[in-house]
Every structure is written in structure tokens, then in C-alpha cells.
Motif scaffolding. Structure first.
Motif, short mmCIF file in Angstrom:
data_model
loop_
_atom_site.label_atom_id
_atom_site.label_comp_id
_atom_site.label_asym_id
_atom_site.label_seq_id
_atom_site.Cartn_x
_atom_site.Cartn_y
_atom_site.Cartn_z
N ASN A 1 -7.84 6.05 6.66
CA ASN A 1 -7.99 7.09 5.62
C ASN A 1 -9.32 7.82 5.75
O ASN A 1 -9.40 9.01 5.46
N LYS B 1 -4.94 6.98 -2.66
CA LYS B 1 -4.99 6.03 -1.54
C LYS B 1 -5.96 4.88 -1.80
O LYS B 1 -5.66 3.73 -1.50
N CYS C 1 1.42 4.08 -2.91
CA CYS C 1 1.15 5.49 -2.60
C CYS C 1 2.37 6.38 -2.84
O CYS C 1 2.29 7.40 -3.52
N TYR D 1 0.84 -1.20 0.00
CA TYR D 1 0.00 0.00 0.00
C TYR D 1 0.88 1.25 0.00
O TYR D 1 0.69 2.17 -0.81
#
Length: 125
Positions: free
Chosen positions: A119, A65, A58, A54
Motif C-alpha cells: 500500500n 486500507k 476493504c 484484509y
């Protein structure tokens, strides 16, 4: 500096996980006598795998995201399934275990869920 190294860290971790998944470890690991210890290891290993990828998506590839999260989850699940299939076909000391693949998937899913909630809670200025 760490943001620039996320891809390298994720790649090294993936390679290390592949090697550990495919080499013969019989008799080399201590028996912790924990019920489902192997499944817990699979869960944690693939949760970390998803998190690392992840951040790689990013920071290294500048994906949004949500897209990075989807890619990291899918990549972790596919990588886990491929490793299980390879264990069943190319190793004599390992076997394909559907429950290991399930533990891998659950680890990636929980990691992705935590990142998604993180997030969602992010306060925008």
C-alpha cells in the motif's frame, strides 16, 4: 465479481480452518518429514487468513486500507489464540501449543507487513 465474494471466501476459510484445527487428524495426514512442518503450516494458514480478511474488510465493508489491515491482523491473532485454547480444552487429540500461536501471529504479522508495504508503494495518479 471476486470483490463481492471476498467476505464469503474469508468466512468459509475461517470456518474450514476452525474445523481443521479442532478435528482429530491423527494418522490422516502424510508425514512430510520437514522440520517444523506444523509451524510452517500454521504460519502460512494465518498469513492467508489475514490477507483474506484484509480484502473482506476493504471490499465488502469499504474500510480504509489502514483500518482494514489493523482489523485483519488483530482478527487473525485473536482467532489463532482462540483456536489454540479450544484445542487445549475441547479436544482429546490436540493440545494448546504456544509455539503454534506464535507461528500464527508471525504469519499474520508478515502478511500485514507485506500488505502495508504494498500500500505504501502504490502510486497515486
Amino acid at each position: 465479481m471476486l470483490k463481492k465474494a471476498t467476505f464469503i471466501i474469508a468466512l468459509v476459510y475461517a470456518l474450514a480452518l476452525a474445523v481443521v484445527s479442532l478435528i482429530n487428524l491423527d494418522g490422516r495426514l502424510p508425514d512430510l518429514e520437514i522440520s517444523f512442518g506444523d509451524k510452517i503450516f500454521h504460519f502460512l494458514a494465518y498469513a492467508l487468513f489475514a490477507v483474506l480478511w484484509y480484502f473482506a474488510w476493504c471490499f465488502t465493508f469499504n474500510f480504509k486500507k489502514k483500518k482494514a489491515l489493523i482489523y485483519a491482523f488483530i482478527f487473525a491473532v485473536l482467532f489463532g489464540i482462540i483456536m489454540e485454547v479450544l484445542q487445549g480444552t475441547f479436544t482429546a487429540s490436540r493440545a494448546l501449543d504456544v509455539y503454534d500461536a506464535l507461528a500464527n501471529t508471525l504469519g499474520a504479522l508478515i502478511a500485514a507487513s507485506v500488505l502495508w508495504f504494498k500500500n505504501q508503494l502504490h502510486i497515486k495518479n
